[in-house]
Design a protein around this motif. Structure first.
Motif, PDB file in Angstrom:
ATOM      1  N   ASN A 164     -11.479   0.526   0.559  1.00 58.40           N
ATOM      2  CA  ASN A 164     -10.406   1.645   0.191  1.00 58.40           C
ATOM      3  C   ASN A 164     -11.033   2.655  -0.700  1.00 58.40           C
ATOM      4  N   TYR A 188      -6.167   9.680   4.116  1.00 59.77           N
ATOM      5  CA  TYR A 188      -5.144   8.515   3.914  1.00 59.77           C
ATOM      6  C   TYR A 188      -4.270   8.322   5.209  1.00 59.77           C
ATOM      7  N   GLU A 194      -7.180   3.360   2.928  1.00 61.96           N
ATOM      8  CA  GLU A 194      -6.343   2.678   2.221  1.00 61.96           C
ATOM      9  C   GLU A 194      -6.463   3.351   0.597  1.00 61.96           C
ATOM     10  N   ALA A 196      -6.994   3.319  -3.138  1.00 62.50           N
ATOM     11  CA  ALA A 196      -7.153   2.277  -4.208  1.00 62.50           C
ATOM     12  C   ALA A 196      -6.232   2.715  -5.315  1.00 62.50           C
TER      13      ALA A 196
END
Length: 290
Positions: A164, A188, A194, A196
């Protein structure tokens, strides 16, 4: 109706955009824009631009601005008198200059190329396609969009299994997190890294404010950093100095060398420009593959 009149009607095109419809006749020759992302897109297509914002061009574009180009006011406050006197064929606004549309549309054919930060890649592709249609450069537009799609796919593949990230923006000594509606949301939304931080409230300038303690507690695998100060012409390198501290240096991202500093002007000033987005994608790709 005479053949000449029929030909004139045939050359007319209606361009649909976020603020309505604009009718143009023939292929525009003299082009103005109050938006650097639009300049970027026009340059990528090979369209000369006669009038540009009076602000300094982002460094990655500065070599492409005609020395004799008209300066038509700031990003937020165009010079309508100068625009009217220029006798141009078309004028493009977007993002910061979008509010100029209502006044400009009564001066000359005006098109708004604003796009949503939530779908930047899609918006850039749509604008390249629209400009290709306006200037009769459909094949070149398709070539550019195919290259953009291929680059996004390459970066997305490189990001798989890499963990992430937090996308940070630094602003006058403060730190914020950019999320899925930010200026670099494609990290993203399209690349698929991803966040965080599960719920990011995107602030326009400074993101969602966080602390060094929060960054360590969240402990992301990657940090992608936008230095707003450098982007707006203030102190270059402020972000790197700010993040070089005991707390950030304990994160996985710092320990693994996974802090990527994005081109601040492409990320913060243009945001929606074709070559700027390609530059940023290459920087993310280089980071992921390092």
């Amino acid at each position: 109706m005479s053949m000449t009149a029929l030909a004139a009607v045939a050359q007319e095109k209606v361009i649909t955009h976020p603020q309505g419809e604009t009718t143009i006749s023939g292929v525009p020759s003299k082009v103005l824009t109050s938006d650097w992302a639009t300049f970027d897109n026009l340059h990528a297509l090979g369209v000369p631009v006669a009038g540009v914002p009076a602000s300094n061009a982002p460094s990655y574009l500065s070599g492409f601005v005609d020395a004799d180009a008209l300066q038509i006011g700031s990003l937020f406050e165009p010079d309508f008198e100068g625009i009217a006197a220029s006798e141009s064929d078309i004028y493009f606004v977007a993002a910061r200059s979008a509010k100029a549309y209502e006044t400009a549309k009564d001066i000359l054919p005006t098109v708004d190329l604003s796009i949503s930060n939530g779908a930047i890649i899609e918006g850039v592709e749509a604008n390249i396609t629209k400009l290709g249609d306006i200037f009769g450069l459909e094949a070149k537009a398709k070539e550019l969009n195919d290259a953009l799609n291929a680059k996004v796919a390459e970066v997305k593949a490189a990001a798989e299994g890499k963990g992430n990230a937090l996308v940070l923006v630094t602003n006058a000594g403060n730190i914020g997190v950019y999320g899925p509606d930010s200026r670099v949301s494609w990290i993203y939304n399209e690349v698929g890294i991803e966040s965080a931080m599960p719920k990011v409230v995107d602030g326009d300038h400074g993101g969602d404010t966080v602390s060094f303690e929060f960054i360590l507690e969240t402990n992301p695998d990657w940090l992608f950093v936008v230095d707003r100060d450098a982007g707006t012409g203030e102190t270059a390198g402020a972000a790197a100095a700010l993040l070089d501290n005991e707390l950030v240096n304990q994160t996985k991202a710092a320990k693994e060398g996974h802090i990527v500093y994005l081109d601040p002007q492409a990320a913060y000033i243009t945001m929606h420009g074709y070559s700027g987005v390609m530059l940023l994608l290459d920087q993310v790709l280089a980071g992921l593959n390092s």
